[in-house]
Design a protein around this motif. Structure first.
Motif, PDB file in Angstrom:
ATOM      1  N   LEU A 211     -11.935  14.721  17.763  1.00  0.00           N
ATOM      2  CA  LEU A 211     -13.001  14.534  18.747  1.00  0.00           C
ATOM      3  C   LEU A 211     -13.892  15.765  18.826  1.00  0.00           C
ATOM      4  CD1 LEU A 211     -10.861  12.918  21.600  1.00  0.00           C
ATOM      5  CD2 LEU A 211     -11.930  11.816  19.608  1.00  0.00           C
ATOM      6  N   GLY A 212     -15.048  15.572  19.468  1.00  0.00           N
ATOM      7  CA  GLY A 212     -15.939  16.696  19.719  1.00  0.00           C
ATOM      8  C   GLY A 212     -16.760  17.143  18.534  1.00  0.00           C
ATOM      9  N   ILE A 213     -16.829  16.335  17.489  1.00  0.00           N
ATOM     10  CA  ILE A 213     -17.575  16.684  16.285  1.00  0.00           C
ATOM     11  C   ILE A 213     -18.888  15.913  16.280  1.00  0.00           C
ATOM     12  CG2 ILE A 213     -17.553  16.693  13.760  1.00  0.00           C
ATOM     13  CD1 ILE A 213     -14.476  16.702  13.948  1.00  0.00           C
ATOM     14  N   ALA A 214     -19.975  16.607  16.020  1.00  0.00           N
ATOM     15  CA  ALA A 214     -21.290  15.963  15.996  1.00  0.00           C
ATOM     16  C   ALA A 214     -21.284  14.783  15.031  1.00  0.00           C
ATOM     17  CB  ALA A 214     -22.356  16.977  15.583  1.00  0.00           C
ATOM     18  N   GLY A 215     -21.805  13.653  15.482  1.00  0.00           N
ATOM     19  CA  GLY A 215     -21.838  12.453  14.661  1.00  0.00           C
ATOM     20  C   GLY A 215     -20.733  11.481  14.984  1.00  0.00           C
ATOM     21  N   GLY A 216     -19.845  11.864  15.910  1.00  0.00           N
ATOM     22  CA  GLY A 216     -18.802  10.938  16.346  1.00  0.00           C
ATOM     23  C   GLY A 216     -17.426  11.349  15.881  1.00  0.00           C
ATOM     24  N   PRO A 217     -16.386  10.696  16.403  1.00  0.00           N
ATOM     25  CA  PRO A 217     -15.011  11.030  16.023  1.00  0.00           C
ATOM     26  C   PRO A 217     -14.783  10.856  14.521  1.00  0.00           C
ATOM     27  CG  PRO A 217     -15.042   9.602  17.956  1.00  0.00           C
ATOM     28  CD  PRO A 217     -16.440   9.629  17.410  1.00  0.00           C
ATOM     29  N   GLN A 218     -13.948  11.704  13.975  1.00  0.00           N
ATOM     30  CA  GLN A 218     -13.533  11.598  12.582  1.00  0.00           C
ATOM     31  C   GLN A 218     -12.017  11.484  12.555  1.00  0.00           C
ATOM     32  OE1 GLN A 218     -15.175  14.836  10.265  1.00  0.00           O
ATOM     33  NE2 GLN A 218     -17.199  14.642  11.186  1.00  0.00           N
ATOM     34  N   HIS A 219     -11.486  11.064  11.435  1.00  0.00           N
ATOM     35  CA  HIS A 219     -10.035  10.958  11.295  1.00  0.00           C
ATOM     36  C   HIS A 219      -9.576  12.023  10.322  1.00  0.00           C
ATOM     37  CE1 HIS A 219      -6.167   8.965  11.699  1.00  0.00           C
ATOM     38  NE2 HIS A 219      -6.017   9.006  10.381  1.00  0.00           N
ATOM     39  N   GLY A 220      -8.527  12.738  10.686  1.00  0.00           N
ATOM     40  CA  GLY A 220      -8.023  13.775   9.798  1.00  0.00           C
ATOM     41  C   GLY A 220      -6.826  14.468  10.402  1.00  0.00           C
TER      42      GLY A 220
ATOM     43  N   LYS B 132      -5.360  19.919  12.646  1.00  0.00           N
ATOM     44  CA  LYS B 132      -5.800  21.294  12.422  1.00  0.00           C
ATOM     45  C   LYS B 132      -7.270  21.383  12.016  1.00  0.00           C
ATOM     46  CE  LYS B 132      -4.564  21.321   7.504  1.00  0.00           C
ATOM     47  NZ  LYS B 132      -3.751  21.956   6.437  1.00  0.00           N
ATOM     48  N   GLU B 133      -7.844  20.269  11.541  1.00  0.00           N
ATOM     49  CA  GLU B 133      -9.180  20.287  10.953  1.00  0.00           C
ATOM     50  C   GLU B 133     -10.307  20.154  11.965  1.00  0.00           C
ATOM     51  OE1 GLU B 133      -7.933  18.228   6.676  1.00  0.00           O
ATOM     52  OE2 GLU B 133      -8.866  17.015   8.256  1.00  0.00           O
ATOM     53  N   ALA B 134      -9.998  19.843  13.216  1.00  0.00           N
ATOM     54  CA  ALA B 134     -11.053  19.609  14.203  1.00  0.00           C
ATOM     55  C   ALA B 134     -11.951  20.839  14.345  1.00  0.00           C
ATOM     56  CB  ALA B 134     -10.438  19.241  15.552  1.00  0.00           C
ATOM     57  N   TYR B 135     -11.348  21.997  14.402  1.00  0.00           N
ATOM     58  CA  TYR B 135     -12.108  23.242  14.595  1.00  0.00           C
ATOM     59  C   TYR B 135     -13.126  23.453  13.470  1.00  0.00           C
ATOM     60  CZ  TYR B 135     -12.675  28.194  15.995  1.00  0.00           C
ATOM     61  OH  TYR B 135     -13.161  29.398  16.429  1.00  0.00           O
ATOM     62  N   GLY B 136     -12.649  23.439  12.244  1.00  0.00           N
ATOM     63  CA  GLY B 136     -13.527  23.731  11.116  1.00  0.00           C
ATOM     64  C   GLY B 136     -14.620  22.705  10.916  1.00  0.00           C
ATOM     65  N   ARG B 137     -14.284  21.420  11.100  1.00  0.00           N
ATOM     66  CA  ARG B 137     -15.300  20.375  10.918  1.00  0.00           C
ATOM     67  C   ARG B 137     -16.389  20.496  11.985  1.00  0.00           C
ATOM     68  NH1 ARG B 137     -12.566  14.596   9.229  1.00  0.00           N
ATOM     69  NH2 ARG B 137     -10.938  15.361   7.822  1.00  0.00           N
ATOM     70  N   ALA B 138     -15.988  20.775  13.223  1.00  0.00           N
ATOM     71  CA  ALA B 138     -16.981  20.905  14.298  1.00  0.00           C
ATOM     72  C   ALA B 138     -17.838  22.145  14.098  1.00  0.00           C
ATOM     73  CB  ALA B 138     -16.273  20.967  15.647  1.00  0.00           C
TER      74      ALA B 138
ATOM     75  N   ALA C 101      -2.104   6.529   7.986  1.00  0.00           N
ATOM     76  CA  ALA C 101      -2.253   5.185   8.551  1.00  0.00           C
ATOM     77  C   ALA C 101      -1.430   4.984   9.815  1.00  0.00           C
ATOM     78  CB  ALA C 101      -1.854   4.137   7.513  1.00  0.00           C
ATOM     79  N   ALA C 102      -0.553   5.920  10.142  1.00  0.00           N
ATOM     80  CA  ALA C 102       0.326   5.763  11.299  1.00  0.00           C
ATOM     81  C   ALA C 102      -0.332   6.321  12.554  1.00  0.00           C
ATOM     82  CB  ALA C 102       1.655   6.462  11.049  1.00  0.00           C
ATOM     83  N   ASP C 103       0.039   5.757  13.695  1.00  0.00           N
ATOM     84  CA  ASP C 103      -0.439   6.244  14.990  1.00  0.00           C
ATOM     85  C   ASP C 103       0.651   7.133  15.585  1.00  0.00           C
ATOM     86  OD1 ASP C 103      -1.503   6.748  17.461  1.00  0.00           O
ATOM     87  OD2 ASP C 103      -1.425   4.681  18.179  1.00  0.00           O
ATOM     88  N   ALA C 104       0.444   8.444  15.517  1.00  0.00           N
ATOM     89  CA  ALA C 104       1.461   9.395  15.972  1.00  0.00           C
ATOM     90  C   ALA C 104       1.431   9.601  17.477  1.00  0.00           C
ATOM     91  CB  ALA C 104       1.262  10.738  15.269  1.00  0.00           C
ATOM     92  N   GLN C 105       0.371   9.149  18.133  1.00  0.00           N
ATOM     93  CA  GLN C 105       0.185   9.491  19.537  1.00  0.00           C
ATOM     94  C   GLN C 105       1.347   9.054  20.445  1.00  0.00           C
ATOM     95  OE1 GLN C 105      -2.837   7.624  22.319  1.00  0.00           O
ATOM     96  NE2 GLN C 105      -3.842   9.589  21.906  1.00  0.00           N
ATOM     97  N   PRO C 106       1.835   7.810  20.378  1.00  0.00           N
ATOM     98  CA  PRO C 106       2.925   7.421  21.290  1.00  0.00           C
ATOM     99  C   PRO C 106       4.170   8.298  21.141  1.00  0.00           C
ATOM    100  CG  PRO C 106       1.932   5.482  20.284  1.00  0.00           C
ATOM    101  CD  PRO C 106       1.375   6.669  19.555  1.00  0.00           C
ATOM    102  N   THR C 107       4.556   8.589  19.909  1.00  0.00           N
ATOM    103  CA  THR C 107       5.745   9.403  19.669  1.00  0.00           C
ATOM    104  C   THR C 107       5.546  10.819  20.184  1.00  0.00           C
ATOM    105  OG1 THR C 107       6.300   8.109  17.710  1.00  0.00           O
ATOM    106  CG2 THR C 107       7.311  10.279  17.908  1.00  0.00           C
ATOM    107  N   ILE C 108       4.376  11.380  19.914  1.00  0.00           N
ATOM    108  CA  ILE C 108       4.108  12.755  20.330  1.00  0.00           C
ATOM    109  C   ILE C 108       4.011  12.849  21.848  1.00  0.00           C
ATOM    110  CG2 ILE C 108       2.347  14.569  20.312  1.00  0.00           C
ATOM    111  CD1 ILE C 108       1.868  13.950  17.390  1.00  0.00           C
ATOM    112  N   ARG C 109       3.339  11.893  22.474  1.00  0.00           N
ATOM    113  CA  ARG C 109       3.225  11.933  23.941  1.00  0.00           C
ATOM    114  C   ARG C 109       4.590  11.794  24.613  1.00  0.00           C
ATOM    115  NH1 ARG C 109      -2.222   9.029  26.330  1.00  0.00           N
ATOM    116  NH2 ARG C 109      -3.724  10.409  25.285  1.00  0.00           N
TER     117      ARG C 109
END
Length: 337
Positions: free
Chosen positions: A109-118, A121-127, A302-310
């Motif tokens: 999130l927070g990257i110009a042009g909309g959310p990206q998937h990755g 760790k990559e959010a900082y550099g892409r933004a 392809a997996a949704d890690a959010q439920p397990t991590i939360r």
């Protein structure tokens, strides 16, 4: 800051040292005043960046690059390879450090042009890259150091939004240090004691250590926390090494007293970034130690890690039954792979 925030929480700081850091360290606006805040304490997102460059975009001296054993100045980009959410409860009980493995996939999130998937760790550099492209399109003359700062502020904001969404908890403050900053902090401390379960060698990080307890120089400390090749659990063992390093530094501060913190002040002013309007001293006072947890790793894109991590975050932030929030202290010098 990977180690210095933990040290502050564990030991507090002498007022003169704290005041020196508070007035000299760079401050970020990545966490906004209207962001949702924690109600049960304070959450700090500690970010360790792969970049070898300083806060103005400058390159370190050749001898420092050689000591890092991490390639040339632009290798690694601006990934947030270390992500720790430090929760400091308001009741004065033990803090909880949640290490988030860097290779978890998530919506960035927070990257110009909309959310990206990755990878998280990559959010900082892409933004940062997107913001610098936007700045370049404007008809405004800017100093390279200003562009570097503005790009990094976008990176910090994106990393906050991404981690907050993935973990499902607020982020109240950030603390950031680069690879070179970590090296300088370890250097200022004169190295640290660690313990290894087995001898290890890795040409990529420069790690070459015997088994058992030993004192590492700053350059060796870098290799210790960076090694993942040749370890049974790769990145997860690297995370545990980071936790062991923090435990060892905390133990040293308790053993030697606050005099050991003095050299950190000048280094922090050059290499550490903290949230604006954050009173670190008030957070540090009265905390009884740190409990470490490593969150799950789900590296299937392809997996949704959010439920397990939360679920793991909720469990880690729930005080153990019968302790009333009191934390169990890790071994002062824990042995790790």
């Amino acid at each position: 800051m990977l180690l210095s925030v933990g040290v502050l929480v564990a030991a507090g700081v002498a007022w003169t040292t704290y005041q020196d850091v508070d007035t000299g360290v760079r401050r970020s606006l990545a966490v906004r005043a209207d962001d949702v805040k924690s109600t049960s304490g304070v959450n700090v997102l500690v970010m360790g960046l792969t970049t070898r460059r300083d806060l103005d975009g400058g390159a370190p001296p050749d001898e420092v690059l050689e000591a890092l054993h991490a390639g040339d100045v632009d290798r690694g980009g601006y990934n947030a390879n270390t992500l720790i959410l430090l929760h400091v409860p308001s009741d004065g009980s033990a803090a909880v450090a949640l290490s988030l493995p860097r290779d978890n996939y998530a919506p960035l999130l927070g990257i110009a042009g909309g959310p990206q998937h990755g990878k998280v760790k990559e959010a900082y550099g892409r933004a940062k890259e997107a913001e610098e492209r936007r700045l370049a399109s404007e008809d405004v003359r800017r100093d390279p150091a200003e562009i570097e700062w503005l790009g990094r502020e976008a990176g910090r904001r994106a990393q906050v939004e991404t981690v907050r969404s993935l973990l499902g908890v607020p982020v109240d403050h950030i603390a950031e240090v680069s690879l070179v900053g970590f090296y300088r902090l370890a250097e200022a401390l004169g190295g640290v004691e660690v313990c290894l379960n087995a001898a290890t060698f890795d040409e990529y990080s420069g790690a070459d250590f015997p088994a058992g307890r030993q004192h590492l120089t700053a350059a060796q400390a870098m290799a210790f926390v960076r090694q993942r090749h040749g370890l049974p659990n790769s990145d997860l063992d690297r995370v545990r090494r980071q936790q062991a390093f923090i435990s060892a530094v905390m133990h040293r501060i308790r053993s030697e007293g606050l005099n050991a913190l003095g050299p950190l002040a000048e280094v922090a002013k050059q290499y550490v970034v903290l949230s604006a309007d954050w009173d670190v001293l008030s957070m540090a006072q009265g905390t009884t130690g740190i409990r470490f947890h490593t969150l799950p790793l789900e590296n299937d894109p392809a997996a949704d890690a959010q439920p397990t991590i939360r679920a793991a975050v909720t469990a880690a932030l729930t005080p153990p039954v019968g302790t009333s929030g009191a934390g169990t202290q890790p071994s002062p010098i824990p042995c790790v792979d």
